[in-house]
Design an enzyme around this catalytic site. Structure first.
Site, PDB file in Angstrom:
ATOM      1  N   HIS A 121       0.826  -1.211   0.000  1.00  0.00           N
ATOM      2  CA  HIS A 121       0.000   0.000   0.000  1.00  0.00           C
ATOM      3  C   HIS A 121       0.856   1.255   0.000  1.00  0.00           C
ATOM      4  CE1 HIS A 121       0.623   1.100   4.271  1.00  0.00           C
ATOM      5  NE2 HIS A 121       0.578  -0.200   4.542  1.00  0.00           N
ATOM      6  N   CYS A 137       3.173  -4.690   6.707  1.00  0.00           N
ATOM      7  CA  CYS A 137       2.844  -4.535   5.292  1.00  0.00           C
ATOM      8  C   CYS A 137       4.079  -4.101   4.495  1.00  0.00           C
ATOM      9  CB  CYS A 137       1.752  -3.484   5.113  1.00  0.00           C
ATOM     10  SG  CYS A 137       0.127  -4.008   5.702  1.00  0.00           S
TER      11      CYS A 137
END
Length: 176
Positions: A121, A137
Site C-alpha cells: 500500500h 505490510c
C-alpha cells in the site's frame, strides 16, 4: 517449493527493501515490517514465501486517499490530517491485499497472511523508504503503488524473500 522465481509477477527482496517486477524490468524501493520478518499473527512482522494478490482495492481513488479497514474514508492525506491523527498507520492511494499460498507457513491458523491484513500500500511521502518501518505490510510511495496497481492483476504471483535475490536470477528473468 510450489513455484519457481521465473513465474513470479512480483519479487520482494526484504534484505534490499526492494520490490521487483521482473517481467516488466521495473523495481521500487519499499519499507517492510519494523518488527522484522515472520509469519506469526499479531507480531507486526512481514511474512515470507509465496503469495498472490487476492484483492485490489482503490481503483480510481485520488492519490493520497485514506483507507481504514480497506474502505476509503473520503479523506485525502495532508499534514493537517497527519497532525490531527498522529497515531494512525496511514494506508494511502491503493491496496494490494496479499494471501499466502503455503499451507502451514503463510496460510492457515496463526500464520495466515490474508487474515493478518498484509498489504502492499501507499504511505505518506514523509515516511522513509529503504528501511523497515511498517507494521508488517509493504509500504510504497504513492505514485509508485498507483503504477504497480495498474500493472499487476489480481491473482498475480508474489514471492517475498528474506534473503537478497540473486542479481543473475533477476537479470536472466529480464531477458524472458
Amino acid at each position: 517449493m510450489p513455484y519457481s522465481l521465473e513465474q513470479a509477477d512480483i519479487l520482494i527482496d526484504l534484505a534490499k527493501q526492494t520490490l521487483y517486477l521482473p517481467k516488466l524490468n521495473k523495481f521500487y524501493v519499499i519499507s517492510s515490517g519494523k518488527n522484522g520478518i515472520g509469519e506469526q499473527e499479531n507480531t507486526g512482522k512481514t511474512p515470507r514465501g509465496w503469495h498472490c494478490v487476492a484483492q485490489k482495492i482503490g481503483t480510481n481513488a485520488p492519490k493520497n486517499s485514506v483507507f481504514i479497514a480497506r474502505q476509503a474514508t473520503g479523506e485525502i492525506y495532508d499534514q493537517d490530517l497527519a497532525q490531527q491523527f498522529p497515531e494512525r498507520d496511514w494506508i494511502l492511494s491503493r491496496i494490494l491485499w496479499l494471501a499466502g499460498l503455503e499451507v502451514g507457513f503463510n496460510q492457515g491458523e496463526g500464520c495466515d497472511t490474508f487474515n493478518r491484513y498484509i498489504y502492499i500500500h501507499g504511505t505518506p511521502e514523509t515516511e522513509p523508504m529503504g528501511i523497515p518501518m511498517s507494521h508488517g505490510c509493504i509500504r510504497m510511495k504513492n505514485d509508485e503503488v498507483i503504477e504497480l496497481f495498474e500493472l499487476i492483476p489480481e491473482q498475480a504471483l508474489v514471492y517475498i524473500s528474506e534473503h537478497s535475490l540473486d542479481e543473475s536470477i533477476l537479470d536472466s528473468e529480464r531477458s524472458v
